[in-house]
Design a protein around this motif. Structure first.
Motif, short mmCIF file in Angstrom:
data_model
loop_
_atom_site.label_atom_id
_atom_site.label_comp_id
_atom_site.label_asym_id
_atom_site.label_seq_id
_atom_site.Cartn_x
_atom_site.Cartn_y
_atom_site.Cartn_z
N ARG A 130 89.99 27.39 43.81
CA ARG A 130 90.95 27.49 44.91
C ARG A 130 90.28 27.67 46.26
N GLN A 131 89.01 27.93 46.27
CA GLN A 131 88.29 28.20 47.52
C GLN A 131 88.29 26.95 48.40
N VAL A 132 88.73 27.12 49.67
CA VAL A 132 88.78 26.01 50.61
C VAL A 132 87.37 25.75 51.15
N ARG A 133 86.99 24.48 51.17
CA ARG A 133 85.66 24.10 51.64
C ARG A 133 85.77 22.99 52.68
N TYR A 134 84.74 22.91 53.52
CA TYR A 134 84.65 21.79 54.44
C TYR A 134 84.11 20.58 53.68
N LEU A 135 84.84 19.49 53.76
CA LEU A 135 84.39 18.25 53.12
C LEU A 135 83.66 17.37 54.13
N ALA A 136 84.03 17.50 55.39
CA ALA A 136 83.37 16.78 56.48
C ALA A 136 83.49 17.64 57.73
N PRO A 137 82.43 17.75 58.54
CA PRO A 137 82.48 18.60 59.73
C PRO A 137 83.40 18.05 60.80
N ILE A 138 84.02 18.94 61.55
CA ILE A 138 84.88 18.53 62.65
C ILE A 138 84.04 18.04 63.83
N CYS A 139 82.79 18.49 63.89
CA CYS A 139 81.87 18.14 64.97
C CYS A 139 82.32 18.79 66.27
N SER A 140 81.80 18.29 67.39
CA SER A 140 82.04 18.97 68.66
C SER A 140 83.27 18.46 69.40
N GLU A 141 83.69 17.24 69.13
CA GLU A 141 84.84 16.69 69.84
C GLU A 141 86.13 17.35 69.37
N VAL A 142 86.96 17.77 70.34
CA VAL A 142 88.23 18.40 70.00
C VAL A 142 89.19 17.34 69.44
N PRO A 143 89.70 17.53 68.23
CA PRO A 143 90.57 16.52 67.61
C PRO A 143 91.88 16.32 68.37
N HIS A 144 92.39 15.10 68.30
CA HIS A 144 93.69 14.78 68.90
C HIS A 144 94.82 14.91 67.88
N GLU A 145 94.50 14.80 66.60
CA GLU A 145 95.56 14.81 65.59
C GLU A 145 95.09 15.51 64.32
N MET A 146 96.10 15.96 63.57
CA MET A 146 95.88 16.57 62.26
C MET A 146 96.79 15.86 61.28
N ARG A 147 96.27 15.50 60.12
CA ARG A 147 97.09 14.83 59.11
C ARG A 147 96.72 15.37 57.73
N TYR A 148 97.65 15.18 56.81
CA TYR A 148 97.48 15.71 55.46
C TYR A 148 97.56 14.58 54.45
N GLU A 149 96.65 14.58 53.49
CA GLU A 149 96.62 13.60 52.42
C GLU A 149 96.97 14.30 51.11
N ALA A 150 98.21 14.12 50.67
CA ALA A 150 98.71 14.84 49.51
C ALA A 150 97.99 14.44 48.23
N ALA A 151 97.62 13.17 48.11
CA ALA A 151 97.01 12.69 46.86
C ALA A 151 95.70 13.41 46.56
N THR A 152 94.94 13.74 47.60
CA THR A 152 93.65 14.40 47.40
C THR A 152 93.67 15.86 47.86
N GLN A 153 94.83 16.34 48.32
CA GLN A 153 94.96 17.71 48.85
C GLN A 153 93.91 17.98 49.93
N THR A 154 93.85 17.03 50.87
CA THR A 154 92.86 17.11 51.93
C THR A 154 93.54 17.21 53.29
N LEU A 155 93.06 18.13 54.11
CA LEU A 155 93.54 18.30 55.47
C LEU A 155 92.52 17.69 56.42
N HIS A 156 92.97 16.77 57.27
CA HIS A 156 92.08 16.09 58.20
C HIS A 156 92.36 16.56 59.63
#
Length: 225
Positions: free
Chosen positions: A65-91
């Motif tokens: 259940r531990q939440v992990r980073y799958l890919a770094p957000i890096c330095s640029e401030v994101p414009h959007e957030m989206r959710y992928e239910a099939a893989t339970q991934t937050l982008h």
């Protein structure tokens, strides 16, 4: 936020809630105790022994259940957030985290989506209402502290989702339990009527209760001179 989560579980049976209001007096109500004082379940083992610091909200190392980073957000401030239910991934922009169950993504309090609200104040173009030119001042780079906050927020929301069944069961117990009326408390004595001495503060408030700053002391000394 933890305490407010109780109201979320009550929405499904809100039509049955009528005055007088009910509150459990049972000290053995674990779901309420966890929410009221912010304690974290021990996951069936001692948190410290499992590699988790006492009082930490994180899951023990190796817990799926531990939440992990799958890919770094890096330095640029994101414009959007989206959710992928099939893989339970937050982008968030180029970054991604998981696993994030759908109930965590959709978690709301009073119809306010918690994750969307959190991101709305931090994205490249914040959702906050513009009231002055100061509102145009915003982070040009994504701070690492926000990444830490995100993992902690996702963990807290998952903890609350896991507590939902216990919260629902507790609510049913509260609704089904007998009420302790004012008459019962008066007959028992020691509670009602409230004694006059109980209405008074335990200690009087005077200026001696407050510490003065060094500047104030200096100014006072100057005035006396």
């Amino acid at each position: 936020m933890l305490v407010a989560a109780v109201s979320r579980e009550a929405e499904g049976v809100q039509q049955r809630l009528t005055l007088p209001l009910r509150a459990p007096l049972d000290p053995a109500a674990p779901a309420l105790g966890l929410l009221a004082v912010g304690r974290v379940p021990d996951d069936g083992v001692d948190g410290h022994a499992a590699g988790r610091a006492p009082g930490s909200i994180t899951y023990a190392p190796g817990d799926p259940r531990q939440v992990r980073y799958l890919a770094p957000i890096c330095s640029e401030v994101p414009h959007e957030m989206r959710y992928e239910a099939a893989t339970q991934t937050l982008h968030l922009g180029a970054g991604s985290s998981g696993p994030v169950p759908e109930d965590v993504w959709a978690y709301d309090v009073g119809a306010m989506g918690i994750l969307k609200k959190w991101f709305g104040y931090r994205k490249a173009r914040p959702d906050s209402r513009r009231s002055s030119p100061l509102d145009d001042i915003h982070a040009r780079q994504w701070p690492s502290e926000w990444s830490t906050e995100l993992i902690e927020l996702l963990t807290v929301l998952r903890r609350l989702v896991e507590l939902a069944p216990a919260q629902g069961a507790l609510l049913e117990r509260i609704l089904a339990a007998p009420l302790i009326t004012e008459e019962v408390l008066k007959a028992a004595g020691g509670v009602l009527p409230v004694a006059d001495k109980a209405r008074k503060p335990r200690r009087s408030v005077t200026f001696d209760n407050f510490e003065t700053t060094g500047d104030a002391d200096h100014q006072g000394g100057t005035a006396e001179e």
